[in-house]
Design an enzyme around this catalytic site. Sequence first.
Site, short mmCIF file in Angstrom:
data_model
loop_
_atom_site.label_atom_id
_atom_site.label_comp_id
_atom_site.label_asym_id
_atom_site.label_seq_id
_atom_site.Cartn_x
_atom_site.Cartn_y
_atom_site.Cartn_z
N HIS A 82 0.85 -1.19 0.00
CA HIS A 82 0.00 0.00 0.00
C HIS A 82 0.88 1.23 0.00
CE1 HIS A 82 -4.11 1.57 0.41
NE2 HIS A 82 -3.52 2.61 0.96
N SER A 183 -6.73 4.60 8.41
CA SER A 183 -7.32 4.31 7.11
C SER A 183 -6.59 3.16 6.42
CB SER A 183 -7.24 5.59 6.25
OG SER A 183 -7.52 5.30 4.91
N1 URA Z 1 -4.12 5.77 1.54
C1 URA Z 1 -5.18 5.40 2.32
O1 URA Z 1 -5.73 4.32 2.12
N2 URA Z 1 -5.60 6.22 3.26
C2 URA Z 1 -5.02 7.41 3.51
O2 URA Z 1 -5.44 8.10 4.41
C3 URA Z 1 -3.92 7.81 2.72
C4 URA Z 1 -3.49 6.96 1.73
#
Ligand code: URA
Length: 433
Positions: A82, A183
Site C-alpha cells: 500500500h 485508514s
Molecule cells: N491511503 C489510504 O488508504 N488512506 C489514507 O489516508 C492515505 C493513503
Amino acid sequence: MRPQDLIEKKRDGGELTSGEIAWLIRGYTADEIPDYQMAAWLMAGFLNGLSDAETQTLVEEMLHSGVVLEHNHISEPKVDKHSTGGVGDKTSLVIAPAAAVCGVAVPMISGRALAHTGGTLDKLEAIPGFRTNLSLEEFRDVLKRCGLALIGQTKEIAPADRKLYALRDLTATVPFPPFICASIMSKKLAEGIDGLVLDVKSGNGAFMKDADNARRLAGMLAGIGRRMGKQVVALITDMNQPLGRWVGNAVETFEAIETLKGNLKGDFAELCLELAAQMLLVSGVETDHSVAIERIRNSITSGQALERFRMVIEAQGGNPRVIDDPKLLPQGRIMKNILSDRSGYVSAIETDEIGRIVMDWGGGRRRLEDTIDYGVGLYIHAKIGDRILMGDPLVTAYYNDESKFDAMKDRVRCAYSVSPAEPLPLPLIKEIL
Ligand code: URA
C-alpha cells in the site's frame, strides 16, 4: 453519549477513551452519526492531535467495523502493498500480477483518489466494465483463481474507512498521520494478509512533505502492523515529481500495461521491481534481494505478469482487450503540448499541483457523486534534471474541455521551476525500514 460531547472533548484537547472512540466509529458506520458531526470531530482531532492509544483504538475499531478475512482456501502466503498516496503512482497494477506469478496471493483493497493524489480504484475502473465492488464471495473466488483480486472498501470490509475516506477528502483532514494509519491499516489488516509492503511517499506530491515526517509515519504504520503479528517492511520513496511519465486514470493504466509488456526503463519500473521484490521477501517465498528482483523482472519479461493481469481484468468483468488495443481505454479528444517559456534545467516540479490540474480538468472528483473523465491525462515530457529549451514541451495534455486550456497551461508552466544550474539527482528509494 452524544457526538457533540466527544467533539467538545477533542476540541478542548482531551483524550477520548477507547469506549468513546468505539461508540463514535460504530455510530458513524451505522449512519447514526451524521457527516457534519463526524467532520467536526475529524477537524478537532486533526488540530489537537490523537494520542498513541487513541490511534491504536481508531485502527482497531475501523478494522472491526467489518469482517476480517481469512483465506484458508489458499495455501500461498498472502501479501499486499500500500502506498500513502502520490501522483502518477500506478505501481499496484504492475506489482500485484507480478508478485502473484511468483507465488504470493495478493488480496488488495485499495482506495479512490484522495486530495491531489490518484486512486488505484479509479485507474482500474478506467478499464471498460472493470468492477471493483465485488462481493466477498466473488473476491475470494477471484483471488483463488487469479492469485490476486483488486477491490475497494465495501459495506462488508472496512466500511468505516469507506465512509471516513470520502469525508476526510472533503474536509481537508487527510494529511494527518493517525488518520492515515487508521485508514490504511484498517483496510490492510482486514484483507487477511500475512505480510505488507508500505510505500511511504515523501516530497511535495505526498502527504508527508519531508523525510522526517515520512519516517515517523512509516514507523507508526509498521508498528501497528507488527503489533498485529504481520511481517511489515516500509520504504520511503521520493514524491517530488510525478512517478513515471503519465498522470491521469486511463493513461496510467496504459503505462502500467506498457510496463507489464516489458518496458522496464525509468523510475516507475524501478519502483515496481523493488516493491514487488519486497513482497516476495516479506512473504518468505524468496530470501535473497537480488534473486527476488530477478524473479519479478522475469515474471514481466516472460509475459506471465501481463497474462495474469489480463486474467484478473476478465475475472472482474473488465474488457481484457485493452491489453492489446489501448484505444479501448478512454482518451481525451483533444491533445495539445504545453511548451516551456524558459530554457535551462528542470529543477523542481510542484507535484501536488500537477495532480490538481488533472483533477480540475475533469480527471478527479470535487464531490463524491461527481463522474470522472477517465480520458484526461498528462504525459510528462520534462522531469527533474532534464535540460530543456524554450519551446520544448513540458507536458502533452489529453482532455475534453477546451475552455480550461489557457488556465491549465499557465498552471503547468508555474508548476515547473527551470534554473540555469543542473540540480542534484533525486534518489527514488530513500530508505527501507
Ligand atoms: N491511503 C489510504 O488508504 N488512506 C489514507 O489516508 C492515505 C493513503
